[in-house]
Design a protein around this motif. Structure first.
Motif, short mmCIF file in Angstrom:
data_model
loop_
_atom_site.label_atom_id
_atom_site.label_comp_id
_atom_site.label_asym_id
_atom_site.label_seq_id
_atom_site.Cartn_x
_atom_site.Cartn_y
_atom_site.Cartn_z
N GLN A 82 41.68 38.76 32.17
CA GLN A 82 42.54 39.34 32.79
C GLN A 82 42.64 39.75 34.03
N PRO A 83 43.81 40.05 34.80
CA PRO A 83 43.72 40.35 36.25
C PRO A 83 42.65 41.52 36.40
N GLY A 84 41.66 41.39 37.38
CA GLY A 84 40.60 42.32 37.33
C GLY A 84 39.28 42.32 36.59
N LEU B 220 27.48 37.23 34.31
CA LEU B 220 28.31 37.41 33.13
C LEU B 220 29.85 37.43 33.36
N ALA B 221 30.12 38.26 34.45
CA ALA B 221 31.57 38.48 34.55
C ALA B 221 31.62 39.33 35.90
N THR B 222 32.97 39.20 36.52
CA THR B 222 33.12 39.89 38.02
C THR B 222 34.41 40.28 37.98
N GLY B 223 34.78 41.43 38.59
CA GLY B 223 35.99 41.91 38.68
C GLY B 223 36.17 43.42 39.17
N GLU B 224 37.10 43.98 38.91
CA GLU B 224 37.35 45.48 39.32
C GLU B 224 36.32 46.22 38.58
N GLU B 225 35.53 47.18 39.20
CA GLU B 225 34.42 48.06 38.62
C GLU B 225 34.72 48.65 37.60
N THR B 226 35.72 49.27 37.24
CA THR B 226 36.13 50.13 35.83
C THR B 226 36.34 49.13 34.81
N ILE B 227 37.00 47.92 35.18
CA ILE B 227 37.37 47.13 34.06
C ILE B 227 36.20 46.23 33.48
#
Length: 92
Positions: A84-86, A28-35
């Motif tokens: 967004q970034p992250g 579904l999505a990837t990025g920084e864990e918290t975000i």
């Protein structure tokens, strides 16, 4: 360095998070864990049974797999608005 994770779902619509994509799961999505966890948790729907498990809206209620995959596609389009970034929605 911030931890990168992927949010993914299964045919049931159940959403989970991890460093790798399990076989049979849809990213579904990837990025920084918290975000990623924050965006997915406010966009998904909670289980009516435990009020904790996350589901892709519309998938558990789908009459067949075609309706389920359409619901997943709609969800990915929805979370794309949060890119967004992250955080990056996948498949859209």
């Amino acid at each position: 360095m911030k931890k990168t994770i992927t949010a993914y779902c299964f045919a049931s619509g159940h959403i989970d998070f991890g460093a790798t994509l399990p076989e049979g799961a849809i990213a579904l999505a990837t990025g920084e864990e918290t975000i990623v966890r924050d965006i997915i948790s406010v966009s998904a729907r909670l289980s009516r049974y435990d009020n904790e498990t996350l589901f892709v809206p519309g998938v558990p209620e789908a009459a067949n797999q075609r309706e389920g995959i359409v619901a997943v596609a709609r969800f990915i389009q929805w979370i794309t608005k949060s890119n967004q970034p992250g955080f990056r929605a996948l498949g859209a």
